[in-house]
Design a protein around this motif. Structure first.
Motif: not given
Length: 86
Positions: A59-78
Motif C-alpha cells: 500500500q505504501c509503495i503504491l501511494e509513494e509512487k502515485e505521489a512521485g516519491r521514492d519508496s526505498s525509505k518505506m522498504v527499509k522501514q518494512a
C-alpha cells in the motif's frame, strides 16, 4: 491500514492456540508438548506479522509512487519492522 478478515482469522487462530497451551499447562502436560505448541504459536504470530508488513508495504509503495516519491525509505522501514519482530 485496514485489517481484513484474513488477518483477523489468523489472529483468532493464534488466540485459540494460546488457549490450548494454557489448557495443556493446567493439565500438566509434558514440557516437550507445551514447548512444541508454543513454537507453533510463535510461527503463526510471525506469519501474521509478515502478512501485515507485506500488505502495508505494498500500500505504501503504491501511494509513494502515485505521489512521485521514492519508496526505498518505506522498504527499509518494512525490513526494520520484520527484523525487530524477531
Amino acid at each position: 491500514m485496514q485489517y481484513d478478515d484474513d488477518v483477523k482469522k489468523r489472529l483468532k487462530r493464534v488466540e485459540g492456540q494460546i488457549r490450548g497451551v494454557l489448557k495443556m499447562m493446567e493439565e500438566e502436560q509434558p514440557c516437550k508438548d507445551v514447548v512444541s505448541q508454543l513454537s507453533a504459536v510463535r510461527s503463526a504470530a510471525d506469519k501474521v506479522i509478515a502478512y501485515i508488513v507485506a500488505v502495508n508495504l505494498e500500500q505504501c509503495i503504491l501511494e509513494e509512487k502515485e505521489a512521485g516519491r521514492d519508496s526505498s525509505k518505506m522498504v527499509k522501514q518494512a525490513i526494520d519492522l520484520l527484523v525487530k519482530s524477531r
